[in-house]
Design an enzyme around this catalytic site. Structure first.
Site, short mmCIF file in Angstrom:
data_model
loop_
_atom_site.label_atom_id
_atom_site.label_comp_id
_atom_site.label_asym_id
_atom_site.label_seq_id
_atom_site.Cartn_x
_atom_site.Cartn_y
_atom_site.Cartn_z
CD GLU A 89 -0.05 -7.10 -2.87
OE1 GLU A 89 0.94 -7.56 -2.64
OE2 GLU A 89 -0.10 -6.02 -2.93
CG HIS A 119 2.99 -7.71 2.01
ND1 HIS A 119 1.63 -7.38 2.34
CD2 HIS A 119 3.19 -7.57 0.66
CE1 HIS A 119 0.95 -6.92 1.55
NE2 HIS A 119 1.68 -6.80 0.25
#
Length: 198
Positions: A89, A119
């Site tokens: 990402e 994350h």
């Protein structure tokens, strides 16, 4: 609907000249979908464009935006939760504040989370979202973040990893500690509160 097939990777591009781009779209026209009952939906609901591979359900690249919208889910942790992905990402903030990182992730800032990198929201956002009254909230018009997601590993250049441009304290916002994280280097993906140490 327009469909195009090509024999090469869409990432096989160095740059575009001037205002030339493969696709131009007014992001204000994107109709955001959302949950209206409970649970945090998969971010794929925010996909604007996708480039598929030959393997069903696997994208070369998805382009998603996180636009102004209503958050109305009940009994749900509303910000993006702690997770790991089998895709890379690349996130960026265009304007306003991003709901998972209210401080520091200013317009123009970006972050890269490669395959299986843990994350999620920063500690303050987690604390606030865990204790807030869950009434309907409108994310303001000023807010607009984006994400490119790909099943490929992304390689960064020296320019991107230049120390003067990197937030050296970024990892701290992810620090949720458990008994096994006494060295302050571990992230607890169980979603526990941060324990501030002196």
């Amino acid at each position: 609907m327009f469909v195009c097939e090509q024999e090469f990777s869409p990432f096989n591009v160095v740059a575009w000249h001037g205002n030339y781009a493969p696709y131009k779209y007014n992001l204000d026209l994107f109709c955001a979908m959302n949950t209206v009952t409970f649970d945090h939906p998969d971010p794929s609901i925010f996909t604007v464009l996708t480039c598929q591979t030959d393997e069903p359900g696997v994208a070369v690249c998805d382009f998603a935006i996180f636009p102004p919208r209503w958050m109305v889910s009940e009994n749900t942790f509303r910000p993006p939760y702690y997770h790991r992905n089998c895709m890379s990402e690349y996130m960026g903030n265009i304007q306003g504040a991003y709901d998972a990182k209210e401080e520091g992730f200013i317009p123009g800032a970006s972050s890269l989370h490669s395959h299986m990198t843990a994350h999620g929201p920063e500690a303050e956002v987690f604390e606030k979202a865990s204790t807030m009254e869950l009434k309907p909230v409108r994310y303001p018009y000023e807010n607009l973040a984006f994400m490119f997601e790909t099943n490929f590993m992304l390689r960064t250049t020296e320019f991107v990893t230049d120390d003067s441009m990197v937030d050296q304290d970024y990892w701290i916002c992810l620090l949720y500690t458990s008994d096994a994280a006494d060295d302050l280097l571990c992230v607890d993906l169980g979603g526990r509160r941060i324990i501030k140490k002196n």
